[in-house]
Design a protein around this motif. Structure first.
Motif, PDB file in Angstrom:
ATOM      1  N   HIS A 187       0.797  -1.341   0.010  1.00 50.78           N
ATOM      2  CA  HIS A 187      -0.089   0.075   0.101  1.00 50.78           C
ATOM      3  C   HIS A 187       1.031   1.348   0.053  1.00 50.78           C
ATOM      4  O   HIS A 187       0.623   2.142  -0.624  1.00 50.78           O
ATOM      5  N   LYS A 188       2.014   1.159   0.792  1.00 51.21           N
ATOM      6  CA  LYS A 188       2.716   2.496   0.799  1.00 51.21           C
ATOM      7  C   LYS A 188       3.734   2.732  -0.228  1.00 51.21           C
ATOM      8  O   LYS A 188       3.808   3.693  -0.926  1.00 51.21           O
ATOM      9  N   HIS A 189       4.281   1.674  -0.883  1.00 52.49           N
ATOM     10  CA  HIS A 189       5.383   1.895  -1.851  1.00 52.49           C
ATOM     11  C   HIS A 189       4.959   1.190  -3.058  1.00 52.49           C
ATOM     12  O   HIS A 189       5.751   1.689  -4.365  1.00 52.49           O
ATOM     13  N   PHE A 190       3.833   0.520  -3.437  1.00 54.02           N
ATOM     14  CA  PHE A 190       3.680  -0.244  -4.528  1.00 54.02           C
ATOM     15  C   PHE A 190       2.129   0.048  -5.250  1.00 54.02           C
ATOM     16  O   PHE A 190       1.709  -0.673  -5.976  1.00 54.02           O
ATOM     17  N   ASP A 191       1.610   1.253  -4.725  1.00 59.57           N
ATOM     18  CA  ASP A 191       0.448   1.755  -5.238  1.00 59.57           C
ATOM     19  C   ASP A 191      -0.891   0.517  -5.366  1.00 59.57           C
ATOM     20  O   ASP A 191      -1.695   0.590  -5.928  1.00 59.57           O
ATOM     21  N   SER A 192      -0.778  -0.307  -4.059  1.00 61.07           N
ATOM     22  CA  SER A 192      -1.860  -1.107  -3.648  1.00 61.07           C
ATOM     23  C   SER A 192      -1.824  -2.252  -4.744  1.00 61.07           C
ATOM     24  O   SER A 192      -2.939  -2.743  -4.919  1.00 61.07           O
ATOM     25  N   GLN A 193      -0.826  -2.422  -5.558  1.00 59.59           N
ATOM     26  CA  GLN A 193      -0.869  -3.362  -6.458  1.00 59.59           C
ATOM     27  C   GLN A 193       0.444  -4.706  -6.399  1.00 59.59           C
ATOM     28  O   GLN A 193       1.341  -3.957  -5.775  1.00 59.59           O
ATOM     29  N   VAL A 194       0.139  -5.843  -6.697  1.00 63.47           N
ATOM     30  CA  VAL A 194       1.060  -6.660  -6.465  1.00 63.47           C
ATOM     31  C   VAL A 194       2.366  -6.168  -7.435  1.00 63.47           C
ATOM     32  O   VAL A 194       2.081  -5.844  -8.793  1.00 63.47           O
ATOM     33  N   PRO A 195       3.498  -6.217  -6.842  1.00 62.88           N
ATOM     34  CA  PRO A 195       4.630  -5.505  -7.708  1.00 62.88           C
ATOM     35  C   PRO A 195       4.967  -6.493  -8.976  1.00 62.88           C
ATOM     36  O   PRO A 195       4.912  -7.619  -9.034  1.00 62.88           O
ATOM     37  N   THR A 196       5.601  -5.591  -9.920  1.00 61.85           N
ATOM     38  CA  THR A 196       6.103  -6.257 -10.960  1.00 61.85           C
ATOM     39  C   THR A 196       7.299  -6.775 -10.698  1.00 61.85           C
ATOM     40  O   THR A 196       8.268  -6.032 -10.277  1.00 61.85           O
ATOM     41  N   LEU A 197       7.683  -8.001 -11.207  1.00 57.85           N
ATOM     42  CA  LEU A 197       9.004  -8.547 -10.808  1.00 57.85           C
ATOM     43  C   LEU A 197      10.257  -7.727 -11.868  1.00 57.85           C
ATOM     44  O   LEU A 197       9.922  -8.014 -13.233  1.00 57.85           O
ATOM     45  N   PRO A 198      11.292  -7.237 -11.128  1.00 58.48           N
ATOM     46  CA  PRO A 198      12.005  -6.884 -12.296  1.00 58.48           C
ATOM     47  C   PRO A 198      12.867  -7.944 -12.851  1.00 58.48           C
ATOM     48  O   PRO A 198      13.066  -8.991 -12.337  1.00 58.48           O
ATOM     49  N   GLU A 199      13.303  -7.656 -14.197  1.00 58.96           N
ATOM     50  CA  GLU A 199      14.091  -8.472 -14.823  1.00 58.96           C
ATOM     51  C   GLU A 199      15.604  -8.799 -14.153  1.00 58.96           C
ATOM     52  O   GLU A 199      15.969  -7.621 -13.479  1.00 58.96           O
ATOM     53  N   ASP A 200      16.024  -9.732 -14.517  1.00 59.07           N
ATOM     54  CA  ASP A 200      17.747 -10.142 -13.860  1.00 59.07           C
ATOM     55  C   ASP A 200      17.703  -9.771 -12.481  1.00 59.07           C
ATOM     56  O   ASP A 200      18.922  -9.357 -11.920  1.00 59.07           O
ATOM     57  N   ARG A 201      16.765  -9.742 -11.525  1.00 59.01           N
ATOM     58  CA  ARG A 201      17.015  -9.707 -10.037  1.00 59.01           C
ATOM     59  C   ARG A 201      16.420 -11.030  -9.570  1.00 59.01           C
ATOM     60  O   ARG A 201      15.560 -11.519  -9.428  1.00 59.01           O
ATOM     61  N   ASP A 202      17.626 -11.665  -8.794  1.00 61.22           N
ATOM     62  CA  ASP A 202      17.212 -12.991  -8.306  1.00 61.22           C
ATOM     63  C   ASP A 202      16.861 -12.831  -6.926  1.00 61.22           C
ATOM     64  O   ASP A 202      17.418 -11.931  -6.006  1.00 61.22           O
ATOM     65  N   PRO A 203      16.061 -13.571  -6.239  1.00 57.42           N
ATOM     66  CA  PRO A 203      15.637 -13.775  -4.913  1.00 57.42           C
ATOM     67  C   PRO A 203      16.998 -14.145  -3.920  1.00 57.42           C
ATOM     68  O   PRO A 203      17.637 -14.718  -4.571  1.00 57.42           O
ATOM     69  N   SER A 204      16.904 -13.447  -3.062  1.00 61.54           N
ATOM     70  CA  SER A 204      17.976 -13.932  -1.717  1.00 61.54           C
ATOM     71  C   SER A 204      17.732 -15.444  -1.681  1.00 61.54           C
ATOM     72  O   SER A 204      16.892 -16.062  -1.602  1.00 61.54           O
ATOM     73  N   PRO A 205      19.087 -15.910  -1.012  1.00 61.34           N
ATOM     74  CA  PRO A 205      19.213 -17.461  -0.905  1.00 61.34           C
ATOM     75  C   PRO A 205      18.146 -17.761  -0.107  1.00 61.34           C
ATOM     76  O   PRO A 205      17.395 -18.799   0.012  1.00 61.34           O
ATOM     77  N   LEU A 206      17.680 -17.035   1.034  1.00 64.02           N
ATOM     78  CA  LEU A 206      16.791 -17.349   2.125  1.00 64.02           C
ATOM     79  C   LEU A 206      15.189 -17.349   1.518  1.00 64.02           C
ATOM     80  O   LEU A 206      14.391 -18.204   1.639  1.00 64.02           O
ATOM     81  N   LEU A 207      15.145 -16.232   0.622  1.00 64.66           N
ATOM     82  CA  LEU A 207      13.866 -16.186  -0.027  1.00 64.66           C
ATOM     83  C   LEU A 207      13.725 -17.460  -0.967  1.00 64.66           C
ATOM     84  O   LEU A 207      12.691 -18.058  -1.009  1.00 64.66           O
ATOM     85  N   THR A 208      14.913 -17.809  -1.822  1.00 64.00           N
ATOM     86  CA  THR A 208      14.891 -18.929  -2.606  1.00 64.00           C
ATOM     87  C   THR A 208      14.349 -20.116  -1.981  1.00 64.00           C
ATOM     88  O   THR A 208      13.687 -21.384  -2.234  1.00 64.00           O
ATOM     89  N   SER A 209      15.052 -20.402  -0.516  1.00 63.39           N
ATOM     90  CA  SER A 209      14.802 -21.736   0.064  1.00 63.39           C
ATOM     91  C   SER A 209      13.296 -21.362   0.757  1.00 63.39           C
ATOM     92  O   SER A 209      12.635 -22.519   0.844  1.00 63.39           O
ATOM     93  N   ALA A 210      12.656 -20.372   0.845  1.00 63.52           N
ATOM     94  CA  ALA A 210      11.153 -20.529   0.953  1.00 63.52           C
ATOM     95  C   ALA A 210      10.384 -20.901  -0.047  1.00 63.52           C
ATOM     96  O   ALA A 210       9.294 -21.597   0.093  1.00 63.52           O
ATOM     97  N   ILE A 211      10.978 -20.469  -1.106  1.00 63.21           N
ATOM     98  CA  ILE A 211      10.260 -21.008  -2.568  1.00 63.21           C
ATOM     99  C   ILE A 211      10.256 -22.488  -2.612  1.00 63.21           C
ATOM    100  O   ILE A 211       9.247 -22.995  -2.948  1.00 63.21           O
ATOM    101  N   HIS A 212      11.377 -22.958  -2.240  1.00 63.86           N
ATOM    102  CA  HIS A 212      11.613 -24.392  -2.512  1.00 63.86           C
ATOM    103  C   HIS A 212      10.910 -25.099  -1.327  1.00 63.86           C
ATOM    104  O   HIS A 212      10.208 -26.094  -1.585  1.00 63.86           O
ATOM    105  N   LEU A 213      10.629 -24.654  -0.161  1.00 69.06           N
ATOM    106  CA  LEU A 213      10.031 -25.046   0.985  1.00 69.06           C
ATOM    107  C   LEU A 213       8.503 -25.235   0.517  1.00 69.06           C
ATOM    108  O   LEU A 213       7.863 -26.399   0.648  1.00 69.06           O
ATOM    109  N   ALA A 214       8.036 -24.222  -0.158  1.00 68.65           N
ATOM    110  CA  ALA A 214       6.367 -24.324  -0.540  1.00 68.65           C
ATOM    111  C   ALA A 214       6.263 -25.466  -1.580  1.00 68.65           C
ATOM    112  O   ALA A 214       5.599 -26.083  -1.189  1.00 68.65           O
TER     113      ALA A 214
END
Ligand code: ME8
Length: 679
Positions: free
Chosen positions: A382-409
Motif C-alpha cells: 500500500h505504501k510503496h507499490f500503489d496497492s498493487q502486486v509489484p512487477t518482478l524486475p528482470e535479472d534480479r534473483d531472490p535472496s538465498p533465504l527467499l529461494t529456500s522459502a520458494i523451495h519449501l513451498a
C-alpha cells in the motif's frame, strides 16, 4: 478418481454438544478439506445417535417424550456445525425412517443367514455403559468402564455370532486392509483379540427399554443401540437399499447413489472413521465383524483421537465439567478455536484444555506469525507499490533465504525441489504424507514453517529499508512474500477456511483455493489490486479473574548468543523448581501385569537408600515384564503417590513418548548404582 469418505461418531443426544464433539468433528472436517486439496472427491458425514437407554433416561428426566427430546437436541448438534465452520455433506439421525429401514434389513439378513441366535443369558448389566459384564470384569463390584452401579439381570436375548469372525478380523488388521491410526491403537485391538471373542448381545427386551428400533423378527425386543448406530455409516451413502430413501430425504442429487454423487460401492472402499479412543472396540471389533457377516468389506481406515482433559480428567457430559465450545467461539471466533483444537493436540494423544492455551496459540501462531506477515507485507504494497502486486524486475534473483522459502513451498506441495531438510530447524514433510498418516497437527506445523521462513525473509531482506534505495530489490522480496502468503493460506484453508479465503483476497488473488497440483509459485498476477483491510487476528490477554486459579504465566525467557539461533522459552522454570524433583536410578526387581488392566505393569524397584518402591507404569503394551526385570531405569521418587486399579504407585518411571506413540524407558548409561541422584 480417488475418494475420501469421512465420518464422525454420531453423538448421543443425552446432553448438549461439548468440546469433545467439536474436536472430533473439526478433525474430520479438516481432514476432508485436506483431501480435497489433494485433488480427491470427498464426502463427509456427521449426525446424532438417538436411541438407547441413555437417551430414554435423558428424556424421562426432562419429563418429555423421547422424540421431542431428540428432535430438540439434534438441532443443537446440527446448529453447532456452521458456527464452527464445519461443512459436512450430510447430517444423519438414527431416528430417521431411512436409517431404521437399513437396520431392519441388516438384522433380517443376519437372522435369515443364521448369524443371530436367541439365548438366555444372565450377567451384571451397566445402564451407563449399556452392556453386560461378567463377575470377573467388575471393579469393586462396579462397571469397569464407567464406575457406575451394575444390576444382575437374567433374560433371553438375541446374539450376533461375532465370535465366528475373530480370525478374519485379525487378518484384516494384520494385513493392513483395515488401517487403524495411530498404529498403537491397532495393537490395542489386536491385544483385545488375543482373548477369545464372545458373541454380541444385540437386543434389549422392550419391558426394559422401549426407545429403540424393533427387531424385525421379534416385536418384543428393540435393537442394541450400538448395532443400530454403527449402521449409520452405511445408510448415509446409500448402502443396504437406502438409495431411494436417501434421495427422497436429502433431495435428488444431494446423496451418494443419486445424481452424480457416486454410489455406496464407489464410496465405501474409501471410508475413514474418525472416533475417540473410548469407542475403539465398538468401531474396530463389533463394526467390522458386523460388516463381514453382512457380506461387506470392513472399514478401510480409522483415525482414533485422544481426549481433551481438564485437570487431568476427561471432559464429558456425565462428569459435568464441560467447556461449552460455543462460549469460546463467541469470545475468540470459530477460526481461533479450530486452530487451537487442530494445532494443540497431537492427533491420537490426550491434551489439556485451557483458555490460556487457546489464547497463547492465537497470539503466537495466528497473530504473531501469520497475522504480522500479512500485515507487514500488504502495508509495504500500500505504501510503496500503489496497492498493487509489484512487477518482478528482470535479472534480479531472490535472496538465498527467499529461494529456500520458494523451495519449501514447492516441497510442501509435493514437488521435487532442491529444498534441503537440514536447512530447517525441524523435519518437514510434504502435506500429502502427513495428511495420509492423519497427523494433521504435524501438517499444520510444517505449513507454519513456511510462514516463519517468510517472516525471516522480511527480517533479513529488509524491504522496508531497501525500498528507499533499491526499489527493484524490494519488489522482488514483496512479490515473493505475497506469493508465499498466498500458498501458505491455500494450504492452511482446511484448518482456518474463512481466514484463509480472506487472506487470499488480501494478497490480490481472485482464483480461490486450489488443489495442490494446481499451485505454482509465480502464478500471482503482477499488478493485481491488493485491497486494504483490518488486522486479521487480534491479540488477547486473559483477564486475571478467569485465570486466578492458575499460576501466573512466567515471562518468556530469551537466550541470545552470537552464532546461536535465538530461542524463546515460555513457562521457563527456575533451577529451584527443577531441584525439587527427586529423580533416581532404580533397579527393577519385580515386574508383572496388573490384573484386569491391559495397560499397567506393576514393578518393585530398588532405589538405594530410599528402599524398595512399588511403581505402576502404563507400559504393558510396549514392554514385557522380562524386558524390565534386572534392568536399570530412571524413577521420579517424590511424586505424590497415586492409586491405580486398587494399587499404590510410589514413583514414576521416566519414559520417552515417540511421535508414533511408542513408550521407551530412559535407561541410565554407565554403572551408577541404585539410588544415585539424577540431576
Ligand atoms: O460415543 N475429548 O457418542 P458420545 C475428546 N453415540 N473427545 C471426546 C471427549 C473429550 N473430552 N468427550 C467425548 C458415542 N469425546 C456414540 C457414538 S458412533 C456409531 C456412536 C468424544 O456423544 C468421544 O471420544 O458419547 C467419542 O468419540 C465422541 O465424543 C462421541 O461421544
Amino acid at each position: 478418481m480417488s475418494r475420501f469418505y469421512a465420518t464422525t461418531p454420531i453423538y448421543y443426544v443425552n446432553g448438549k454438544p461439548h468440546i469433545g464433539h467439536a474436536y472430533c468433528t473439526t478433525v474430520a472436517d479438516a481432514a476432508a478439506r485436506f483431501h480435497r486439496l489433494l485433488g480427491e472427491q470427498t464426502y463427509f458425514c456427521t449426525g446424532t445417535d438417538e436411541h438407547g437407554q441413555k437417551v430414554q433416561e435423558a428424556a424421562e428426566k426432562r419429563g418429555i417424550p423421547p422424540q421431542q427430546h431428540v428432535d430438540e437436541l439434534a438441532e443443537a448438534f446440527r446448529g453447532l456445525l456452521p458456527k464452527l465452520h464445519i461443512t459436512p455433506e450430510q447430517f444423519i439421525r438414527t431416528t430417521e425412517p431411512r436409517h431404521k429401514a437399513v437396520v431392519a434389513r441388516a438384522l433380517q439378513q443376519l437372522w435369515d443367514n443364521d448369524l443371530i441366535e436367541k439365548r438366555s443369558f444372565a450377567g451384571w448389566y451397566s445402564t451407563a455403559a449399556e452392556r453386560f459384564w461378567t463377575e470377573k470384569d467388575l471393579v469393586d463390584g462396579k462397571c469397569p468402564d464407567t464406575g457406575q452401579e451394575v444390576v444382575w439381570l437374567e433374560e433371553a436375548n438375541y446374539f450376533f455370532l461375532m465370535s465366528r469372525f475373530q480370525q478374519p478380523l485379525i487378518d484384516a488388521i494384520e494385513s493392513g486392509k483395515m488401517r487403524i491410526l495411530p498404529a498403537n491403537r491397532a495393537n490395542e485391538v489386536l491385544g483385545f483379540l488375543r482373548e477369545p471373542l464372545l458373541d454380541l448381545c444385540i437386543s434389549r427386551p422392550k419391558s426394559r427399554l422401549s426407545w429403540g428400533i424393533e427387531l424385525p423378527f421379534d416385536s418384543e425386543y428393540v435393537t442394541y443401540v450400538w448395532f443400530d448406530a454403527l449402521l449409520n455409516y452405511v445408510t448415509a451413502i446409500g448402502g443396504f437399499g437406502a438409495e431411494a430413501d436417501n434421495a427422497a430425504t436429502l433431495g435428488e442429487g444431494a446423496a451418494p447413489a443419486s445424481g452424480d454423487k457416486g454410489t455406496f460401492e464407489t464410496w465405501w472402499p474409501h471410508v475413514c472413521h474418525f472416533l475417540g479412543k473410548d469407542i475403539l472396540t465398538t468401531h474396530a471389533v463389533y463394526w467390522p465383524t458386523m460388516l463381514m457377516a453382512l457380506g461387506l468389506e470392513p472399514p478401510r481406515q480409522y483415525c482414533v483421537t485422544g481426549w481433551w482433559l481438564m485437570d487431568n480428567t476427561k471432559m464429558s457430559k456425565s462428569l459435568g465439567n464441560v467447556v461449552d465450545p460455543l462460549s469460546l467461539k463467541d469470545t475468540y471466533g470459530p477460526e481461533v478455536l479450530r486452530w487451537f483444537l487442530l494445532r494443540e493436540m497431537a492427533v491420537g494423544q490426550d491434551a489439556n484444555f485451557s483458555e490460556a492455551g487457546l489464547v497463547k496459540r492465537n497470539n503466537t501462531d495466528l497473530a504473531n506469525d501469520l497475522g504480522n506477515l500479512v500485515q507487514r507485507t500488504t502495508a509495504l504494497v500500500h505504501k510503496h507499490f500503489d496497492s498493487q502486486v509489484p512487477t518482478l524486475p528482470e535479472d534480479r534473483d531472490p535472496s538465498p533465504l527467499l529461494t529456500s522459502a520458494i523451495h519449501l513451498a514447492s516441497y510442501l506441495c509435493g514437488e521435487d525441489t532442491p529444498f534441503e531438510l537440514t536447512r530447517s530447524a525441524q523435519q518437514v514433510w510434504p502435506v500429502e504424507k502427513t495428511v495420509d498418516e492423519l497427523k494433521l497437527h504435524v501438517t499444520l506445523a510444517d505449513i507454519m514453517t513456511l510462514v516463519q521462513r517468510l517472516n525471516q525473509v522480511l527480517a533479513s531482506d529488509q524491504p522496508f529499508k531497501t525500498v528507499k534505495t533499491d526499489k527493484d530489490a524490494a519488489a522482488v522480496t514483496v512479490y515473493h512474500a505475497l506469493e508465499g502468503i498466498r500458498i501458505a493460506a491455500n494450504l492452511l484453508w482446511p484448518a482456518i477456511p474463512h481466514t484463509a479465503e480472506a487472506i487470499l483476497e488480501r494478497v490480490g488473488w481472485t482464483r480461490g483455493v486450489l488443489p495442490l497440483a494446481d499451485i505454482n509459485w509465480g502464478d500471482l498476477p503482477e499488478g493485481s489490486a491488493v485491497p486494504k483491510g483490518a488486522g486479521l487476528f487480534p491479540r488477547y490477554k486473559l483477564d486475571a479473574p478467569k485465570d486466578a486459579a492458575k499460576p501466573a504465566p512466567k515471562p518468556a525467557k530469551k537466550a541470545k548468543q552470537k552464532g546461536l539461533p535465538e530461542i524463546t522459552i515460555d513457562n521457563a522454570i527456575g533451577y529451584d523448581d527443577f531441584a525439587k524433583l527427586d529423580l533416581r536410578v532404580g533397579v527393577v526387581k519385580v515386574a508383572e501385569p496388573v490384573r484386569k488392566s491391559d495397560k499397567l505393569l506393576r514393578m518393585e524397584v530398588d532405589v538405594g537408600e530410599l528402599g524398595l518402591r512399588q511403581v505402576l507404569a502404563g507400559v504393558a503394551k510396549h514392554l514385557t515384564p522380562e524386558q524390565l526385570v534386572g534392568t536399570r531405569i530412571q524413577v521420579l521418587t517424590n511424586l505424590a503417590p497415586r492409586k491405580l486399579m486398587g494399587l499404590w504407585s510410589q514413583g514414576m518411571m521416566m519414559l520417552a513418548e515417540t511421535d508414533d506413540g511408542r513408550l521407551v524407558p530412559m535407561r541410565p548409561d554407565g554403572d551408577a548404582p541404585a539410588g544415585s541422584k539424577i540431576a
